[in-house]
Design an enzyme around this catalytic site. Structure first.
Site, mmCIF file in Angstrom:
data_model
loop_
_atom_site.group_PDB
_atom_site.id
_atom_site.type_symbol
_atom_site.label_atom_id
_atom_site.label_comp_id
_atom_site.label_asym_id
_atom_site.label_seq_id
_atom_site.Cartn_x
_atom_site.Cartn_y
_atom_site.Cartn_z
ATOM 1 N N TYR A 125 0.848 -1.192 0.000
ATOM 2 C CA TYR A 125 0.000 0.000 0.000
ATOM 3 C C TYR A 125 0.881 1.239 0.000
ATOM 4 C CZ TYR A 125 -3.495 3.414 1.544
ATOM 5 O OH TYR A 125 -4.318 4.512 1.644
ATOM 6 N N ASP A 135 9.397 2.592 -0.268
ATOM 7 C CA ASP A 135 8.369 3.210 0.550
ATOM 8 C C ASP A 135 8.560 2.728 1.984
ATOM 9 O OD1 ASP A 135 6.129 3.961 1.954
ATOM 10 O OD2 ASP A 135 4.678 3.092 0.543
ATOM 11 N N LYS A 172 5.013 8.872 9.119
ATOM 12 C CA LYS A 172 4.761 8.322 10.455
ATOM 13 C C LYS A 172 5.677 8.914 11.516
ATOM 14 C CE LYS A 172 1.794 5.328 8.626
ATOM 15 N NZ LYS A 172 0.348 5.484 8.740
#
Length: 429
Positions: free
Chosen positions: A143, A238, A265
């Site tokens: 994702y 990623d 994050k």
């Protein structure tokens, strides 16, 4: 036990889509209605009914120091008092960029954005602008945010909802996105053999965290690096989810240097921050230095920069990373011991300060194997853990996170709850 949460969910459902602002929060993957949180401190959260939980969601990863860490709180309050937003450059942007690069040397130049989705969008656009090519490779179950051309065979909430491809995405938007299985080198080689001269980039979660936690097989990342080098394609890691969750990052841990990296994050310390960066010759194509346009009004927001700086400064103190990883290993060892003592077919995967529980005989290595695990059992297990004061992700296809605030007392409590929940969730009870 959750009367207030149930009332709030009913109220929310009348005005918010699905009663939530992100699909995985809706508990569709585990059944029931979501728990509404009211406060957090250290390793614990408290819901609107006053129930307390040891938290392994940690806002889906960024709270690596736990909730309301004093250094982060002080930094944020100070930043707000000085002005919450300027839409102009600030010193903190430079300081956080330099600190990020000290952890990730491959980010020769970088650009701050406000989310992981934006970071991945920017990286892919930069790669396409640099190479003059259109096609990209992504992997099933990885994702990279909800950009149209990346929302194909995605993991995380898309997997939980049973819709790995989203409605509303025109077929033409994904015609340049080539999907291959994670950890399948032969499939990647075939894709390069067919499309190599047209491939702008390969984007990958070097440690996949959105179909549960799936580690790269030996040689997988090296093969991606070699193929991208041979075909002059851009390799994008990623690390939005796993960044800083593994000492030296996934790229340092596995000793594979990408051309571009996406982070998020943890570098926001609980606030909306992401960044993408890498080789100077690629990043110099991004506006205002080059013709690849990307902008964001709140990119580099001073409050978010302050939170990120405080978080990374704490992580950089001697022994912090090592202690965090030791506690994670202790937790995982305790859980495995309980499962083995009960003869349970449970696979527990871990790296750095991440872990994941799969109800399967062996740990999956790709999306197909991940979706073949027993998600129904996980739903029963989740609710058993919840009533024992342990908050895990409400999906069988998410990772769990440790923080520096988690204590050995938390670990012991979690292990006891784990044993009881395995017993209670067995056999469809």
């Amino acid at each position: 036990m959750h009367k207030r949460s149930e009332e709030l969910f009913e109220r929310a459902s009348s005005i918010l889509v699905g009663g939530v602002n992100s699909p995985v929060r809706a508990f569709r993957g585990v059944g029931g209605s979501p728990v509404f949180m009211s406060r957090g401190g250290g390793s614990h959260v408290e819901d609107e009914d006053g129930n307390s939980y040891v938290d392994y969601v940690l806002s889906w990863g960024p709270l690596i120091l736990g909730h309301a860490h004093p250094a982060v709180v002080d930094a944020v309050i100070g930043a707000v008092r000085a002005g919450s937003s300027f839409g102009a450059p600030t010193l903190r942007e430079i300081e956080l960029a330099e600190m990020v690069r000290s952890y990730y040397p491959s980010l020769e130049k970088l650009r701050f954005v406000s989310s992981g989705t934006e970071a991945c969008m920017g990286a892919v656009r930069a790669a396409r602008g640099f190479t003059g090519r259109d096609k990209i490779i992504k992997f099933e179950g990885c994702y990279h945010g909800h950009a149209d051309y990346l929302l194909a065979k995605a993991g995380s909430g898309a997997t939980t909802l049973g819709r790995p491809d989203s409605r509303g995405v025109p077929a033409s938007f994904t015609e340049h996105t080539i999907i291959v299985p994670y950890n399948d080198v032969k499939a990647v080689e075939r894709a390069f053999a067919e499309h190599g001269p047209d491939l702008a980039a390969v984007i990958v979660e070097p440690v996949a965290g959105n179909m549960g936690l799936i580690l790269p097989e030996p040689g997988f990342l090296d093969s991606l690096r070699n193929l991208c080098t041979h075909f002059d394609s851009v390799l994008i890691f990623d690390e939005v989810l796993v960044g800083f969750r593994i000492k030296d990052g996934a790229q340092g841990h596995y000793k594979v240097r990408p051309d571009l990296t996406c982070l998020g994050k943890v570098i926001g310390g609980g606030f909306p921050v992401g960044c993408y960066g890498g080789k100077k010759e690629i990043m110099s194509r991004v506006a205002p230095e080059g013709p690849v346009y990307q902008a964001g009004t709140l990119s580099g927001n001073p409050v978010a920069m302050a939170a990120g700086l405080a978080t990374l400064e704490e992580l950089g103190k001697e022994g912090v990373f090592g202690d965090l990883e030791n506690r994670t290993r202790s937790l995982v060892a305790a859980l495995r011991k309980e499962a083995e003592s009960l003869g349970e077919s449970v696979s527990i995967v871990s790296v750095g300060s991440l872990f994941c529980v799969f109800f399967a005989d062996k740990a999956p290595i790709n999306y197909g194997e991940a979706t073949g695990t027993d998600s129904q059992r996980y739903g029963r297990f989740f609710h058993s853990m919840l009533k024992r004061g342990i908050y895990l992700a409400p999906s069988a296809f998410e990772s769990a996170f440790m923080s520096t605030a988690h204590s050995y007392k938390d670990i012991d409590k979690t292990a006891r709850a784990f044993r009881e929940s395995l017993q209670e969730s067995a056999g469809g009870k």
